[in-house]
Design an enzyme around this catalytic site. Structure first.
Site, mmCIF file in Angstrom:
data_model
loop_
_atom_site.group_PDB
_atom_site.id
_atom_site.type_symbol
_atom_site.label_atom_id
_atom_site.label_comp_id
_atom_site.label_asym_id
_atom_site.label_seq_id
_atom_site.Cartn_x
_atom_site.Cartn_y
_atom_site.Cartn_z
ATOM 1 N N ARG A 101 19.026 60.268 43.210
ATOM 2 C CA ARG A 101 17.729 59.910 42.629
ATOM 3 C C ARG A 101 16.936 61.143 42.216
ATOM 4 O O ARG A 101 16.310 61.160 41.148
ATOM 5 C CB ARG A 101 16.934 59.058 43.615
ATOM 6 C CG ARG A 101 15.512 58.713 43.184
ATOM 7 C CD ARG A 101 15.358 58.322 41.729
ATOM 8 N NE ARG A 101 16.305 57.308 41.304
ATOM 9 C CZ ARG A 101 16.590 57.053 40.036
ATOM 10 N NH1 ARG A 101 16.031 57.779 39.062
ATOM 11 N NH2 ARG A 101 17.453 56.110 39.702
ATOM 12 N N LYS A 136 -1.434 70.376 28.696
ATOM 13 C CA LYS A 136 -1.551 69.091 29.402
ATOM 14 C C LYS A 136 -0.199 68.723 30.013
ATOM 15 O O LYS A 136 0.480 67.784 29.609
ATOM 16 C CB LYS A 136 -2.048 68.010 28.453
ATOM 17 C CG LYS A 136 -3.459 68.280 27.936
ATOM 18 C CD LYS A 136 -3.909 67.231 26.936
ATOM 19 C CE LYS A 136 -5.308 67.539 26.415
ATOM 20 N NZ LYS A 136 -5.760 66.563 25.401
ATOM 21 N N LYS A 168 -13.110 77.173 22.864
ATOM 22 C CA LYS A 168 -13.390 75.754 22.656
ATOM 23 C C LYS A 168 -14.892 75.498 22.785
ATOM 24 O O LYS A 168 -15.676 76.432 23.000
ATOM 25 C CB LYS A 168 -12.586 74.921 23.659
ATOM 26 C CG LYS A 168 -11.071 75.116 23.502
ATOM 27 C CD LYS A 168 -10.294 74.456 24.616
ATOM 28 C CE LYS A 168 -10.299 72.947 24.477
ATOM 29 N NZ LYS A 168 -9.461 72.507 23.333
ATOM 30 N N GLU A 197 -11.677 76.774 18.077
ATOM 31 C CA GLU A 197 -11.702 75.340 17.777
ATOM 32 C C GLU A 197 -12.941 75.009 16.955
ATOM 33 O O GLU A 197 -14.047 75.440 17.287
ATOM 34 C CB GLU A 197 -11.723 74.558 19.088
ATOM 35 C CG GLU A 197 -11.856 73.056 18.940
ATOM 36 C CD GLU A 197 -12.032 72.382 20.289
ATOM 37 O OE1 GLU A 197 -11.018 72.104 20.954
ATOM 38 O OE2 GLU A 197 -13.198 72.150 20.689
ATOM 39 N N ASP A 218 -10.155 70.216 15.176
ATOM 40 C CA ASP A 218 -10.159 69.234 16.261
ATOM 41 C C ASP A 218 -10.641 67.861 15.800
ATOM 42 O O ASP A 218 -11.780 67.708 15.349
ATOM 43 C CB ASP A 218 -11.039 69.736 17.406
ATOM 44 C CG ASP A 218 -11.016 68.822 18.607
ATOM 45 O OD1 ASP A 218 -9.925 68.338 18.960
ATOM 46 O OD2 ASP A 218 -12.089 68.573 19.194
#
Length: 279
Positions: A101, A136, A168, A197, A218
């Protein structure tokens, strides 16, 4: 990432995964499989996709029992179809079943990321845009997940906060203005690339005057993206980000941006199903 670096990044994750799964022992296997019983099995793909993580699979089995042999029948980054045997495993059955597993968890997760990345890459193939990942990522898994993106044909954005400046909205708020934020970075003498950004064409115009390496557009809609590319073409690299999906990525790429960054590659990829069948 070379194989050595990949396995070094994977090693503590493998140990953690085995510790939480095996605990004091695999009671099912220990009570049903006689000690010393040898066997072999096949790892089989159950869906179309891109395989990723085979060296890690071998390392999982090795950490459970060094005598287990894993023979990969394909390589990371290659396409697979349902029924394809990607690896053969042989050795003590107790070790094989105990590691099963954990090995599949690494393989299915990383192959899912590679597969989703490849779908985005295929959709933008007629255009100049390069598919990028983001930060992320699953905590602790960044090196592995970004490796999976590369196996799917994408490229890596910055690996962390240390190898690229990305100014940002919160940095701008803390400094008072975009110009001041860029001035402070440039005055610091840092040698890494600088990206900023922007969310509007007015902010784009300001950014174009600041001598940065890349501008991130963005959450701009398609007409605004087209206008941004028209204004900036040839002056600076442009990256589109925010709200990118399989349904709209080609339209975004057609605007003429250089890069498209997609957080979903690593935070929302569906696992690619594999199974281990004992022969």
């Amino acid at each position: 990432m070379e194989l050595k670096g990949l396995l070094e990044a994977a090693s503590p994750l493998i140990e953690l995964a085995l510790a939480e799964d095996v605990g004091e022992g695999d009671v099912t296997t220990l009570t049903t499989v006689p000690e010393g019983r040898e066997g072999k099995g096949e790892i089989i793909a159950n869906a179309h996709g891109i395989v990723c993580g085979l060296p890690i699979v071998a390392e999982v089995f090795r950490k459970v029992d060094k005598t287990i042999q894993v023979k990969s029948l394909t390589t990371d980054g290659e396409p697979v179809a349902p029924g394809a045997v990607v690896a053969e495993v042989s050795g003590p059955l107790r070790g094989i079943l105990t590691a099963e597993r954990t090995a599949l968890n690494f393989l299915t997760h990383l192959s899912g990321i590679a597969t989703l990345t490849a779908r985005f890459v295929d959709l933008v193939a007629p255009y100049r845009a390069v598919i990028l990942d983001t930060r992320k990522t699953t905590p602790g898994w960044r090196a592995l997940e970004k490796y999976a993106v590369r196996c799917g044909g994408g490229r890596n954005h910055r690996m962390g906060l240390y190898d690229m400046v990305l100014i940002k909205d919160n940095h701008i708020a803390a400094c008072g203005s975009l110009a001041e934020a860029v001035r402070r970075v440039q005055a610091s003498g840092v040698s890494v690339p600088i990206e900023v950004e922007v969310r509007t064409l007015a902010e784009l115009e300001e950014a174009l005057s600041l001598g940065v390496d890349r501008i991130l557009l963005d959450n701009m809609d398609i007409p605004t993206l087209r206008e941004a590319v028209a204004r900036a073409r040839g002056k600076v690299e442009l990256e589109a980000s925010g709200g990118v999906t399989l349904e709209n990525v080609a339209e975004i790429a057609a605007c003429g941006v250089d890069y498209i960054s997609i957080g979903a590659l690593t935070h929302s990829a569906q696992a690619l199903d594999f199974s281990l069948e004992i022969l």
